[in-house]
Design a protein around this motif. Structure first.
Motif, PDB file in Angstrom:
ATOM      1  N   LEU A 284       0.852  -1.491  -0.038  1.00 38.12           N
ATOM      2  CA  LEU A 284       0.033   0.055   0.020  1.00 38.12           C
ATOM      3  C   LEU A 284       0.816   1.256  -0.062  1.00 38.12           C
ATOM      4  O   LEU A 284       2.089   1.270   0.792  1.00 38.12           O
ATOM      5  CB  LEU A 284      -0.916  -0.041   1.203  1.00 38.12           C
ATOM      6  CG  LEU A 284      -1.939  -1.181   1.362  1.00 38.12           C
ATOM      7  CD1 LEU A 284      -2.679  -1.298   2.465  1.00 38.12           C
ATOM      8  CD2 LEU A 284      -2.914  -1.053   0.240  1.00 38.12           C
ATOM      9  N   SER A 285       0.404   2.220  -0.707  1.00 39.90           N
ATOM     10  CA  SER A 285       1.073   3.458  -0.705  1.00 39.90           C
ATOM     11  C   SER A 285       0.389   4.654  -0.608  1.00 39.90           C
ATOM     12  O   SER A 285      -0.969   4.556  -0.293  1.00 39.90           O
ATOM     13  CB  SER A 285       1.843   3.689  -2.325  1.00 39.90           C
ATOM     14  OG  SER A 285       0.826   3.526  -3.098  1.00 39.90           O
ATOM     15  N   GLY A 286       0.686   5.820  -0.481  1.00 47.62           N
ATOM     16  CA  GLY A 286      -0.003   7.234  -0.329  1.00 47.62           C
ATOM     17  C   GLY A 286      -0.010   7.527   1.185  1.00 47.62           C
ATOM     18  O   GLY A 286       0.614   6.986   1.917  1.00 47.62           O
ATOM     19  N   ARG A 287      -0.881   8.500   1.451  1.00 45.15           N
ATOM     20  CA  ARG A 287      -1.155   8.779   2.734  1.00 45.15           C
ATOM     21  C   ARG A 287      -2.047   7.873   3.567  1.00 45.15           C
ATOM     22  O   ARG A 287      -2.961   7.204   3.211  1.00 45.15           O
ATOM     23  CB  ARG A 287      -1.675  10.266   2.686  1.00 45.15           C
ATOM     24  CG  ARG A 287      -0.584  11.491   2.272  1.00 45.15           C
ATOM     25  CD  ARG A 287      -1.275  12.735   2.296  1.00 45.15           C
ATOM     26  NE  ARG A 287      -0.524  13.727   1.772  1.00 45.15           N
ATOM     27  CZ  ARG A 287      -0.656  15.072   1.882  1.00 45.15           C
ATOM     28  NH1 ARG A 287      -1.917  15.432   2.138  1.00 45.15           N
ATOM     29  NH2 ARG A 287       0.108  15.966   1.442  1.00 45.15           N
ATOM     30  N   ILE A 288      -1.985   8.066   4.998  1.00 44.25           N
ATOM     31  CA  ILE A 288      -3.072   7.299   5.865  1.00 44.25           C
ATOM     32  C   ILE A 288      -4.113   8.301   5.754  1.00 44.25           C
ATOM     33  O   ILE A 288      -4.041   9.528   6.207  1.00 44.25           O
ATOM     34  CB  ILE A 288      -2.332   7.281   7.117  1.00 44.25           C
ATOM     35  CG1 ILE A 288      -1.225   6.147   7.134  1.00 44.25           C
ATOM     36  CG2 ILE A 288      -3.312   6.352   7.922  1.00 44.25           C
ATOM     37  CD1 ILE A 288      -0.489   6.141   8.095  1.00 44.25           C
ATOM     38  N   PRO A 289      -5.249   7.807   5.506  1.00 45.63           N
ATOM     39  CA  PRO A 289      -6.458   8.703   5.447  1.00 45.63           C
ATOM     40  C   PRO A 289      -6.874   9.389   6.878  1.00 45.63           C
ATOM     41  O   PRO A 289      -6.793   8.816   7.809  1.00 45.63           O
ATOM     42  CB  PRO A 289      -7.801   7.773   5.083  1.00 45.63           C
ATOM     43  CG  PRO A 289      -6.994   6.809   4.598  1.00 45.63           C
ATOM     44  CD  PRO A 289      -5.833   6.527   5.079  1.00 45.63           C
ATOM     45  N   GLN A 290      -6.732  10.633   6.905  1.00 53.20           N
ATOM     46  CA  GLN A 290      -7.100  11.455   7.942  1.00 53.20           C
ATOM     47  C   GLN A 290      -8.332  10.949   8.968  1.00 53.20           C
ATOM     48  O   GLN A 290      -8.435  10.948   9.991  1.00 53.20           O
ATOM     49  CB  GLN A 290      -7.366  13.036   7.579  1.00 53.20           C
ATOM     50  CG  GLN A 290      -7.724  13.882   8.982  1.00 53.20           C
ATOM     51  CD  GLN A 290      -6.632  14.038  10.004  1.00 53.20           C
ATOM     52  OE1 GLN A 290      -5.220  13.984   9.494  1.00 53.20           O
ATOM     53  NE2 GLN A 290      -6.539  13.836  11.277  1.00 53.20           N
ATOM     54  N   ASN A 291      -9.388  10.361   8.034  1.00 54.58           N
ATOM     55  CA  ASN A 291     -10.613   9.951   8.999  1.00 54.58           C
ATOM     56  C   ASN A 291     -10.558   8.885   9.597  1.00 54.58           C
ATOM     57  O   ASN A 291     -11.626   8.386  10.031  1.00 54.58           O
ATOM     58  CB  ASN A 291     -11.764  10.132   7.631  1.00 54.58           C
ATOM     59  CG  ASN A 291     -11.805   9.081   6.520  1.00 54.58           C
ATOM     60  OD1 ASN A 291     -10.807   8.452   6.465  1.00 54.58           O
ATOM     61  ND2 ASN A 291     -12.544   9.027   5.723  1.00 54.58           N
ATOM     62  N   LEU A 292      -9.560   8.074   9.455  1.00 53.17           N
ATOM     63  CA  LEU A 292      -9.420   6.988  10.342  1.00 53.17           C
ATOM     64  C   LEU A 292      -9.367   7.473  11.857  1.00 53.17           C
ATOM     65  O   LEU A 292      -9.479   6.651  12.884  1.00 53.17           O
ATOM     66  CB  LEU A 292      -7.907   6.480   9.867  1.00 53.17           C
ATOM     67  CG  LEU A 292      -7.890   5.393   8.683  1.00 53.17           C
ATOM     68  CD1 LEU A 292      -6.564   4.688   8.760  1.00 53.17           C
ATOM     69  CD2 LEU A 292      -9.050   4.320   8.607  1.00 53.17           C
ATOM     70  N   THR A 293      -8.904   8.592  11.788  1.00 51.99           N
ATOM     71  CA  THR A 293      -8.815   9.142  13.318  1.00 51.99           C
ATOM     72  C   THR A 293     -10.051   9.492  14.078  1.00 51.99           C
ATOM     73  O   THR A 293     -10.283   9.663  15.152  1.00 51.99           O
ATOM     74  CB  THR A 293      -8.130  10.487  13.317  1.00 51.99           C
ATOM     75  OG1 THR A 293      -8.541  11.412  12.662  1.00 51.99           O
ATOM     76  CG2 THR A 293      -6.718  10.218  12.759  1.00 51.99           C
TER      77      THR A 293
END
Length: 434
Positions: free
Chosen positions: A294-303
């Motif tokens: 997996l690549s890219g950013r960690i989604p902010q809405n996981l928080t």
């Protein structure tokens, strides 16, 4: 008359004893199901003799009393076959005499933790009312038949730790609208995840507690370890596809499963980004996406997932700043959940993101509070030094400047007094030496 009564009394005793010893056939299991079970036993090796009660003899003719068999109290149809961990071997495909409805009520079939091998048992495809199917921890192999999708009442499907291969077809998941537990882990499945995995109706809302007439046992890989669960009290829903060869993108549609409590897609070869839709899974308690690509950013809405108690995103190609949140920050204080992602930075990792000293002023975490305190202390020290410096300049050089301007009146008396003080200090020093 007395002899007649005695004879009648003895006859009644004999009749009662016969009924007790030999119950009527209406109180035994159905003959076609008994024969099907005997045929199934004949196709197995039972070295531990766990199926010793499965006999064709007259005294054992009621299969409802056999080991691992449970019948309905009303219809006397077999509703549960539980042969898990009975050391059965050399499976041959034979339970076909169970037939189809009407009158067919088998709900629970557990053959897990044995040494059974061969292709997927095709007789299962006719068991239309199955709600629990567990074939885990055996040596079954081959491709899953698409007819498995016809079992529309399945709530738990566990095929973990076998040798199944091929793709997971959309046809299999098409009609499984009541599915709550899907465990296909530790096999050789390949290809992408079907997009209709997000269409499991029972997982799109909050689930009620599952109960039944029999004890439900199954295994799931939770928080990195395999757990044996009795009933559905820990996680009443879960999808475990870990340890396969699945690839491609993770479908955005999985985010529709708002009732899903556990998702494990670790140890595959998934690529691209983590879907932002994952933030919609408000019931999620355990998420493991480790050891993929997996690549890219960690989604902010996981928080925003307040129920999330376990997170593992390690050993991928994720990048940029790790998102922050009051609850999200506590999931991996040692940073292990993000290890093996060389391009990730920020708390809780040691690696600092570029420009951290210019941005992120809204950070409310513990580390940001320490930085703010340090800044306040620096300002106070600077003000103190500035005041002392100004005081010294004004106090010393101000007096000197005044005396210089008033030289006639202050200059000579000032220096004369300094000379007398110096002479007294020197004299005192010489006296101490003598």
């Amino acid at each position: 008359m007395t002899s007649f009564l005695i004879l009648l009394y003895l006859s009644l005793i004999i009749l009662i004893s016969i009924i007790t010893e030999c119950p009527l056939s209406s109180h035994a299991c159905h003959e076609e199901e008994r024969m099907a079970l005997l045929n199934f036993k004949s196709s197995l090796d039972d070295p531990a003799n766990r199926l010793s009660t499965w006999q064709a003899s007259f005294e054992h003719r009621n299969c409802c009393n056999w080991h691992g068999i449970k019948c309905s109290d009303e219809s006397l149809h077999v509703i549960s076959i539980d042969l898990r961990n009975t050391e059965l071997e050399d499976y041959a495909n034979d339970l076909t005499n169970f037939g189809s409805p009407p009158g067919y009520e088998l709900e629970y079939l557990a053959l897990n933790d044995n040494n059974l091998d061969g292709a997927f048992p095709t007789f299962i495809l006719s068991m239309n009312y199955l709600s629990v199917l567990n074939l885990g921890n055996n040596n079954f192999e081959g491709i899953l038949p698409t007819g498995l999708g016809s079992l529309g009442f399945l709530k738990i499907l566990s095929l973990r730790s076998n040798k199944f291969n091929g793709s997971i077809s959309e046809e299999i998941l098409m009609n499984m609208r009541q599915l709550q537990i899907l465990d296909l882990s530790v096999n050789y499945f390949s290809g992408p995840i079907p997009f209709n995995l997000g269409n499991l109706t029972s997982l799109t809302g909050t689930l009620a507690q599952t109960t039944g007439m029999f004890s439900v046992q199954y295994q799931l890989n939770i928080k990195g370890t395999t757990a044996q669960l009795d009933q559905m009290f820990i996680y009443n829903s879960g999808i475990d596809l870990s340890c396969n060869i699945l690839d491609g993108n993770i479908p955005e549609e999985i985010g529709l499963l708002k009732g899903l409590a556990m998702l494990n897609l670790s140890h595959n070869v998934f690529s691209s980004n983590i879907p932002a839709s994952f933030g919609n899974m408000s019931s999620l308690q355990s998420l493991d996406l480790s050891s993929n690509r997996l690549s890219g950013r960690i989604p902010q809405n996981l928080t925003s997932i307040d129920r999330l108690a376990f997170l593992n995103l390690s050993h991928n190609n994720l990048s940029d700043r790790i998102p922050r949140g009051n609850h999200f920050d506590t999931l991996s204080l040692d940073g292990s959940a993000f290890a093996g992602n060389d391009l990730l930075c920020g708390f809780p990792l040691v690696k600092v993101c570029d420009g951290d000293h210019f941005i992120d002023t809204s950070d409310t975490g513990p580390s940001s509070n320490v930085d703010e305190d340090d800044q306040e202390d620096g300002k106070e020290k600077f003000m103190l030094y500035a005041i002392v410096s100004v005081g010294f300049v004004v106090g010393f050089w101000g007096l000197f400047l005044v005396m210089l301007l008033k030289k006639q009146k202050w200059w000579f008396p000032y220096w004369k007094s300094l000379d007398s003080i110096a002479v007294r200090i020197v004299e005192c020093f010489h006296r101490k030496q003598q």
